[in-house]
Write a protein that holds these residues in place. Structure first.
Motif, PDB file in Angstrom:
ATOM      1  N   PRO A 403       0.829  -1.206   0.000  1.00  0.00           N
ATOM      2  CA  PRO A 403       0.000   0.000   0.000  1.00  0.00           C
ATOM      3  C   PRO A 403       0.864   1.256   0.000  1.00  0.00           C
ATOM      4  O   PRO A 403       2.021   1.233   0.435  1.00  0.00           O
ATOM      5  CB  PRO A 403      -0.793  -0.118   1.311  1.00  0.00           C
ATOM      6  CG  PRO A 403       0.047  -0.987   2.180  1.00  0.00           C
ATOM      7  CD  PRO A 403       0.745  -1.948   1.265  1.00  0.00           C
ATOM      8  N   SER A 404       0.313   2.345  -0.502  1.00  0.00           N
ATOM      9  CA  SER A 404       1.052   3.609  -0.516  1.00  0.00           C
ATOM     10  C   SER A 404       0.685   4.432   0.707  1.00  0.00           C
ATOM     11  O   SER A 404      -0.442   4.391   1.194  1.00  0.00           O
ATOM     12  CB  SER A 404       0.733   4.399  -1.791  1.00  0.00           C
ATOM     13  OG  SER A 404      -0.657   4.666  -1.852  1.00  0.00           O
ATOM     14  N   GLY A 405       1.662   5.165   1.219  1.00  0.00           N
ATOM     15  CA  GLY A 405       1.415   6.033   2.359  1.00  0.00           C
ATOM     16  C   GLY A 405       0.693   7.313   1.936  1.00  0.00           C
ATOM     17  O   GLY A 405       0.933   7.839   0.847  1.00  0.00           O
ATOM     18  N   HIS A 406      -0.199   7.812   2.775  1.00  0.00           N
ATOM     19  CA  HIS A 406      -0.893   9.080   2.512  1.00  0.00           C
ATOM     20  C   HIS A 406      -0.212  10.151   3.351  1.00  0.00           C
ATOM     21  O   HIS A 406      -0.471  10.300   4.543  1.00  0.00           O
ATOM     22  CB  HIS A 406      -2.369   8.967   2.872  1.00  0.00           C
ATOM     23  CG  HIS A 406      -3.143  10.233   2.648  1.00  0.00           C
ATOM     24  ND1 HIS A 406      -3.235  10.837   1.414  1.00  0.00           N
ATOM     25  CD2 HIS A 406      -3.859  11.017   3.504  1.00  0.00           C
ATOM     26  CE1 HIS A 406      -3.964  11.930   1.509  1.00  0.00           C
ATOM     27  NE2 HIS A 406      -4.350  12.060   2.766  1.00  0.00           N
ATOM     28  N   TYR A 407       0.702  10.886   2.735  1.00  0.00           N
ATOM     29  CA  TYR A 407       1.527  11.843   3.466  1.00  0.00           C
ATOM     30  C   TYR A 407       0.693  13.022   3.935  1.00  0.00           C
ATOM     31  O   TYR A 407      -0.042  13.643   3.158  1.00  0.00           O
ATOM     32  CB  TYR A 407       2.671  12.323   2.571  1.00  0.00           C
ATOM     33  CG  TYR A 407       3.574  13.336   3.243  1.00  0.00           C
ATOM     34  CD1 TYR A 407       4.467  12.945   4.238  1.00  0.00           C
ATOM     35  CD2 TYR A 407       3.520  14.681   2.895  1.00  0.00           C
ATOM     36  CE1 TYR A 407       5.288  13.871   4.856  1.00  0.00           C
ATOM     37  CE2 TYR A 407       4.340  15.621   3.503  1.00  0.00           C
ATOM     38  CZ  TYR A 407       5.223  15.207   4.487  1.00  0.00           C
ATOM     39  OH  TYR A 407       6.033  16.122   5.104  1.00  0.00           O
ATOM     40  N   VAL A 408       0.782  13.356   5.230  1.00  0.00           N
ATOM     41  CA  VAL A 408       0.039  14.489   5.798  1.00  0.00           C
ATOM     42  C   VAL A 408       0.972  15.426   6.577  1.00  0.00           C
ATOM     43  O   VAL A 408       0.514  16.234   7.370  1.00  0.00           O
ATOM     44  CB  VAL A 408      -1.094  13.987   6.731  1.00  0.00           C
ATOM     45  CG1 VAL A 408      -2.159  13.240   5.943  1.00  0.00           C
ATOM     46  CG2 VAL A 408      -0.551  13.107   7.858  1.00  0.00           C
ATOM     47  N   GLY A 409       2.269  15.314   6.320  1.00  0.00           N
ATOM     48  CA  GLY A 409       3.236  16.151   7.030  1.00  0.00           C
ATOM     49  C   GLY A 409       3.398  17.518   6.369  1.00  0.00           C
ATOM     50  O   GLY A 409       2.635  17.882   5.456  1.00  0.00           O
ATOM     51  N   PRO A 410       4.373  18.296   6.803  1.00  0.00           N
ATOM     52  CA  PRO A 410       4.619  19.636   6.236  1.00  0.00           C
ATOM     53  C   PRO A 410       4.912  19.553   4.741  1.00  0.00           C
ATOM     54  O   PRO A 410       5.601  18.641   4.276  1.00  0.00           O
ATOM     55  CB  PRO A 410       5.846  20.133   7.006  1.00  0.00           C
ATOM     56  CG  PRO A 410       5.867  19.311   8.256  1.00  0.00           C
ATOM     57  CD  PRO A 410       5.304  17.976   7.895  1.00  0.00           C
ATOM     58  N   LYS A 411       4.367  20.487   4.001  1.00  0.00           N
ATOM     59  CA  LYS A 411       4.563  20.487   2.554  1.00  0.00           C
ATOM     60  C   LYS A 411       6.006  20.854   2.223  1.00  0.00           C
ATOM     61  O   LYS A 411       6.529  21.854   2.709  1.00  0.00           O
ATOM     62  CB  LYS A 411       3.613  21.497   1.898  1.00  0.00           C
ATOM     63  CG  LYS A 411       3.676  21.479   0.376  1.00  0.00           C
ATOM     64  CD  LYS A 411       2.658  22.437  -0.227  1.00  0.00           C
ATOM     65  CE  LYS A 411       2.722  22.407  -1.745  1.00  0.00           C
ATOM     66  NZ  LYS A 411       1.731  23.332  -2.358  1.00  0.00           N
ATOM     67  N   PRO A 412       6.687  20.019   1.416  1.00  0.00           N
ATOM     68  CA  PRO A 412       8.066  20.354   1.044  1.00  0.00           C
ATOM     69  C   PRO A 412       8.088  21.400  -0.055  1.00  0.00           C
ATOM     70  O   PRO A 412       7.066  21.621  -0.729  1.00  0.00           O
ATOM     71  CB  PRO A 412       8.600  19.007   0.560  1.00  0.00           C
ATOM     72  CG  PRO A 412       7.401  18.284   0.045  1.00  0.00           C
ATOM     73  CD  PRO A 412       6.256  18.735   0.908  1.00  0.00           C
ATOM     74  N   PRO A 413       9.238  22.064  -0.269  1.00  0.00           N
ATOM     75  CA  PRO A 413      10.458  21.865   0.506  1.00  0.00           C
ATOM     76  C   PRO A 413      10.449  22.724   1.790  1.00  0.00           C
ATOM     77  O   PRO A 413      10.010  23.878   1.748  1.00  0.00           O
ATOM     78  CB  PRO A 413      11.551  22.328  -0.448  1.00  0.00           C
ATOM     79  CG  PRO A 413      10.876  23.396  -1.279  1.00  0.00           C
ATOM     80  CD  PRO A 413       9.444  22.975  -1.428  1.00  0.00           C
ATOM     81  N   GLN A 414      10.903  22.151   2.880  1.00  0.00           N
ATOM     82  CA  GLN A 414      11.037  22.873   4.133  1.00  0.00           C
ATOM     83  C   GLN A 414      12.512  23.227   4.315  1.00  0.00           C
ATOM     84  O   GLN A 414      13.407  22.549   3.813  1.00  0.00           O
ATOM     85  CB  GLN A 414      10.580  21.988   5.291  1.00  0.00           C
ATOM     86  CG  GLN A 414       9.086  21.676   5.275  1.00  0.00           C
ATOM     87  CD  GLN A 414       8.253  22.878   5.678  1.00  0.00           C
ATOM     88  OE1 GLN A 414       8.577  23.576   6.621  1.00  0.00           O
ATOM     89  NE2 GLN A 414       7.184  23.142   4.921  1.00  0.00           N
ATOM     90  N   PRO A 415      12.801  24.309   5.060  1.00  0.00           N
ATOM     91  CA  PRO A 415      14.207  24.681   5.317  1.00  0.00           C
ATOM     92  C   PRO A 415      14.885  23.631   6.156  1.00  0.00           C
ATOM     93  O   PRO A 415      14.253  22.915   6.948  1.00  0.00           O
ATOM     94  CB  PRO A 415      14.093  26.010   6.057  1.00  0.00           C
ATOM     95  CG  PRO A 415      12.736  25.982   6.685  1.00  0.00           C
ATOM     96  CD  PRO A 415      11.863  25.245   5.707  1.00  0.00           C
ATOM     97  N   LEU A 416      16.190  23.491   6.001  1.00  0.00           N
ATOM     98  CA  LEU A 416      16.958  22.553   6.827  1.00  0.00           C
ATOM     99  C   LEU A 416      16.864  22.949   8.282  1.00  0.00           C
ATOM    100  O   LEU A 416      16.916  24.147   8.634  1.00  0.00           O
ATOM    101  CB  LEU A 416      18.435  22.566   6.399  1.00  0.00           C
ATOM    102  CG  LEU A 416      18.757  21.889   5.057  1.00  0.00           C
ATOM    103  CD1 LEU A 416      20.203  22.169   4.674  1.00  0.00           C
ATOM    104  CD2 LEU A 416      18.496  20.404   5.144  1.00  0.00           C
ATOM    105  N   PRO A 417      16.731  21.991   9.181  1.00  0.00           N
ATOM    106  CA  PRO A 417      16.686  22.341  10.602  1.00  0.00           C
ATOM    107  C   PRO A 417      18.032  22.863  11.090  1.00  0.00           C
ATOM    108  O   PRO A 417      19.082  22.439  10.601  1.00  0.00           O
ATOM    109  CB  PRO A 417      16.357  20.987  11.272  1.00  0.00           C
ATOM    110  CG  PRO A 417      16.800  19.968  10.307  1.00  0.00           C
ATOM    111  CD  PRO A 417      16.595  20.560   8.951  1.00  0.00           C
ATOM    112  N   GLU A 418      17.988  23.804  11.984  1.00  0.00           N
ATOM    113  CA  GLU A 418      19.242  24.392  12.494  1.00  0.00           C
ATOM    114  C   GLU A 418      19.768  23.579  13.678  1.00  0.00           C
ATOM    115  O   GLU A 418      19.000  22.976  14.409  1.00  0.00           O
ATOM    116  CB  GLU A 418      18.985  25.827  12.922  1.00  0.00           C
ATOM    117  CG  GLU A 418      18.590  26.729  11.758  1.00  0.00           C
ATOM    118  CD  GLU A 418      18.388  28.169  12.181  1.00  0.00           C
ATOM    119  OE1 GLU A 418      18.549  28.453  13.398  1.00  0.00           O
ATOM    120  OE2 GLU A 418      18.116  28.996  11.309  1.00  0.00           O
TER     121      GLU A 418
END
Length: 418
Positions: A403-418
């Motif tokens: 099965p395929s995952g249904h992504y519900v996280g932050p929309k990319p592209p997100q900035p690299l974490p500091e």
């Protein structure tokens, strides 16, 4: 592939492994996996070292794979699993079309297992394991801490048995059947013995009894255990069975697939449910009534173990059979009365019927067994069903249950974490 067909009267066109892999859209290793599962035949030409394949047979397999791929989603998901093993309908369940409760009433656990694997009845069959395999599994299990759960012991015994078997990667039907016939008695033999006897033979239920309790068994009690094993062999796509089929879909060997099932089985909503019912039953026996025990369970926000089953509107047919047999075991009478009190007390608020976990709890509590005994019985029994599903899944397209995952996280592209 029509341009590759031989002219009339000429020898049949043979394909190399590389050509076969390209036409099927798979790796060369997968071609040999098809051979081991009997989906392709190969031969070596005189004087040659490489295998060749019949072009017509390869084309037929390619057409079948294309049809199956067209019937699934783009992600390869296939959550409707075709099976010829178990059917559950109208508060009954069937093994290969035969009423499972009638099979369990007339045949031993080993005979029902063979029926599930092969569709043939083998009267009087007894599963045994080589002493060398048993010795390896016992050494691995004996090295575990004393408080180790039975399911962990069985999982370790499974892994040790796999390490001892150089043919574990052979996925052909005969090889997997050979694995099943050795693995199940090895799992039983690897468990710690509660009562020593000079001989450790006979039907599997007799050998398992000695690992569950130190009490001498009556014929009626042994019949309950053997019937429970036969009834619990399979129950369609339970959570652990789905895990087994997923592993088999990825072409994990049979030991690895069984290990996956054992991992899921340990959850409190699956194989461990009978242990919860066992402890509740002891509380009822201690207090003399189910009323305060049920009240405490509900006050704590817990569901009442041993009651209800989403696949049955009425009583679980497995429970019905076991309760009937437990009537013939005199020492089970107090626990049977306590179980009826639990059902009657709960029925004042919810019309829930007893399920197999409550029946197992009556059996284990009345025969001096620990609360984990029901989980052990469940795991040993279900291993046979898992093997049946492994065999069936090996005949399907590899990795079809993706099965395929249904992504519900932050929309990319997100900035690299500091």
């Amino acid at each position: 592939m029509r341009d590759q067909q031989p002219a009339p009267g000429s020898p049949a066109r043979r394909l190399s492994t590389k050509e076969t892999a390209e036409l099927l859209g798979v790796k060369p290793e997968t071609v040999y996996a098809y051979v081991s599962r009997g989906q392709l035949s190969s031969r070596r030409e005189p004087g040659g070292r490489a295998s060749t394949f019949d072009a017509g047979e390869v084309e037929a397999l390619a057409r079948r794979n294309r049809r199956e791929a067209a019937g699934t989603s783009g992600s390869g998901g296939d959550l409707s699993v075709r099976t010829r093993i178990t059917l559950i309908e109208n508060d009954r369940y069937f093994f290969r079309g035969v009423d499972a409760t009638e099979l369990a009433a007339r045949h031993s656990y080993e005979e029902v297992a063979e029926w599930l694997w092969t569709g043939r009845m083998t009267p009087g069959v007894v599963l045994t394991a080589p002493e060398a395999t048993v010795a390896v599994a016992r050494r691995a299990v004996d090295a575990l801490p004393e408080h180790t759960s039975p399911t962990d012991r069985l999982r370790v015994a499974t892994i040790a048995s796999a390490a001892e078997d150089p043919l574990r990667f052979d996925l052909s039907e005969d090889a997997v059947l050979g694995t099943a016939r050795v693995l199940i008695p090895t799992l039983v033999a690897a468990l710690p013995v509660q009562r020593e006897r000079r001989h450790d033979d006979g039907p599997l239920a007799h050998r398992l009894w000695r690992r569950l309790t130190g009490i001498d068994p009556s014929d009626a009690a042994l019949r309950v255990l053997d019937t429970a094993l036969a009834l619990l062999v399979d129950h369609d796509l339970a959570a652990s069975t789905l895990a087994v089929r997923l592993a088999a879909s990825a072409r994990a060997h049979a030991y690895a697939a069984v290990s996956a099932g054992l991992g899921v089985l340990e959850g409190p909503l699956h194989g461990a449910s009978s242990g919860l019912a066992h402890r509740m039953l002891l509380d009822v026996l201690d207090q003399g009534t189910a009323v305060p025990v049920i009240a405490d369970e509900l006050r704590a926000g817990r569901r009442i173990p041993g009651l209800g089953h989403r696949l049955y509107q009425g009583e679980d047919p497995r429970a019905r059979v076991l309760f009937g047999l437990l009537e013939e075991v005199p020492r089970a009478e107090p626990a049977l009365l306590a179980a009826r009190d639990i059902v009657a007390t709960t029925a004042r608020h919810a019309p829930l019927h007893a399920n197999v976990d409550l029946a197992l709890a009556v059996f284990t509590a009345s025969c001096g067994m620990p609360a984990t005994a029901g989980e052990t019985i469940f795991a040993v029994a279900r291993t046979a069903g898992w093997i049946a599903h492994v065999l069936e899944e090996y005949g399907e397209r590899p990795l079809r249950m993706r099965p395929s995952g249904h992504y519900v996280g932050p929309k990319p592209p997100q900035p690299l974490p500091e």
